[in-house]
Scaffold this motif. Structure first.
Motif, short mmCIF file in Angstrom:
data_model
loop_
_atom_site.label_atom_id
_atom_site.label_comp_id
_atom_site.label_asym_id
_atom_site.label_seq_id
_atom_site.Cartn_x
_atom_site.Cartn_y
_atom_site.Cartn_z
N ASP A 16 -22.02 0.71 -36.99
CA ASP A 16 -20.66 0.41 -37.40
C ASP A 16 -20.75 0.03 -38.89
O ASP A 16 -21.84 -0.28 -39.38
CB ASP A 16 -20.16 -0.78 -36.56
CG ASP A 16 -18.82 -1.29 -37.00
OD1 ASP A 16 -17.87 -0.49 -36.99
OD2 ASP A 16 -18.72 -2.47 -37.36
N ASP A 18 -17.95 -1.84 -41.21
CA ASP A 18 -17.38 -3.14 -41.58
C ASP A 18 -17.93 -4.23 -40.66
O ASP A 18 -17.75 -4.17 -39.45
CB ASP A 18 -15.84 -3.10 -41.45
CG ASP A 18 -15.22 -2.11 -42.43
OD1 ASP A 18 -15.88 -1.79 -43.43
OD2 ASP A 18 -14.09 -1.69 -42.19
N GLU A 176 -23.04 -3.15 -33.68
CA GLU A 176 -21.58 -3.38 -33.72
C GLU A 176 -21.23 -4.86 -33.85
O GLU A 176 -21.91 -5.70 -33.26
CB GLU A 176 -20.95 -2.91 -32.40
CG GLU A 176 -20.10 -1.69 -32.49
CD GLU A 176 -18.84 -1.81 -33.31
OE1 GLU A 176 -18.42 -2.92 -33.67
OE2 GLU A 176 -18.24 -0.77 -33.60
N ASP A 177 -20.15 -5.15 -34.58
CA ASP A 177 -19.72 -6.55 -34.71
C ASP A 177 -18.41 -6.82 -33.97
O ASP A 177 -17.95 -7.96 -33.97
CB ASP A 177 -19.53 -6.93 -36.18
CG ASP A 177 -18.29 -6.28 -36.77
OD1 ASP A 177 -18.09 -5.07 -36.55
OD2 ASP A 177 -17.51 -6.98 -37.45
#
Ligand code: B16
Ligand code: MG
Length: 219
Positions: A16, A18, A176-177
């Motif tokens: 990902d 951002d 991923e965040d």
């Protein structure tokens, strides 16, 4: 915390953008905040948390739901364009100093181990961000909001990334965040590595605070 060991049976790594490679959430916030102020909608940094990882259209929907007025489709389109213009002004000043800790080291390790690297981002501005931070050459494939029709938690963005690097989904790991991104990775049948907190990402297979904690080890 000790580094999280990721076994290198995984031949593909999908990132990902951002919140994982760079912190652009602050620019998204400033740009949405400008629009919200203009529309007299109360919008805080806490509200902005709900916008992380979700598409531009969905972000606007969430923002407008904090106010009480209804807007036509044409007005909504204008709002998104205006927000994006502000956002693009911010990100055009980005440089390598905004790359998050551990990112370059991990990308180099993956390269050395010949693990294929893809981007899997909801953003339609990933090209400019990767160019300004000079990260673009690490990627064997780039999939972003311009390439998919279904937003995370739909797995489309990650499945397309895996396809583009030619690695089966079950041999891909995703970094991923956002909660929606973790769901998307799991739906794609990939290893979901969460970058964040247990509270925000309870369903991640592995959880790290940042990419400095990742250690790749041979099988
Ligand atoms: P844009 P990611 C996402 O990127 C952001 O987290 C999210 O806040 C944003 O709304 C979305 O991209 C769309 O971005 O307006 O630039 O097309 O986390 O999937 O890399
Ligand atoms: Mg993100």
């Amino acid at each position: 915390m000790q580094g999280a060991n990721v076994l290198t049976k995984y031949l593909g790594a999908i990132f990902d953008l951002d919140g994982v490679l760079v912190d652009t959430a602050k620019y998204h916030y400033l740009a949405w905040k400008q629009l919200a102020d203009r529309l007299n909608i109360p919008f805080t940094k806490e509200d902005n948390e709900q916008l992380k990882g979700v598409s531009r259209v969905k972000s606007l929907e969430i923002l407008l739901s904090l106010g009480s007025k209804n807007y036509t489709e044409n007005e909504r389109k204008q709002f998104m364009d205006q927000k994006n213009e502000t956002y693009v002004r911010y990100i055009s000043h980005m440089d390598e100093s905004e790359i998050l800790p551990g990112v370059v080291e991990l990308l180099n390790q993956l390269k050395r181990k010949k693990i294929k690297i893809a981007l899997g981002s909801a953003s339609k501005n990933s090209g400019l961000i990767l160019k300004n931070t000079k990260l673009q050459d690490y990627f064997d494939a780039i999939v972003d909001g311009n390439d998919v029709s279904k937003a995370k938690p739909d797995p489309e963005v990650f499945l397309l990334g895996a396809k583009k690097i030619g690695i089966p989904a079950n041999q891909c790991m995703v970094f991923e965040d956002a909660k929606a991104g973790i769901e998307a990775a799991k739906q794609a049948g990939m290893l979901a590595i969460g970058v964040g907190t247990q509270e925000n990402l309870p369903n991640a297979d592995i959880l790290v605070k940042n990419l400095e904690e990742i250690e790749l080890s041979e099988l």
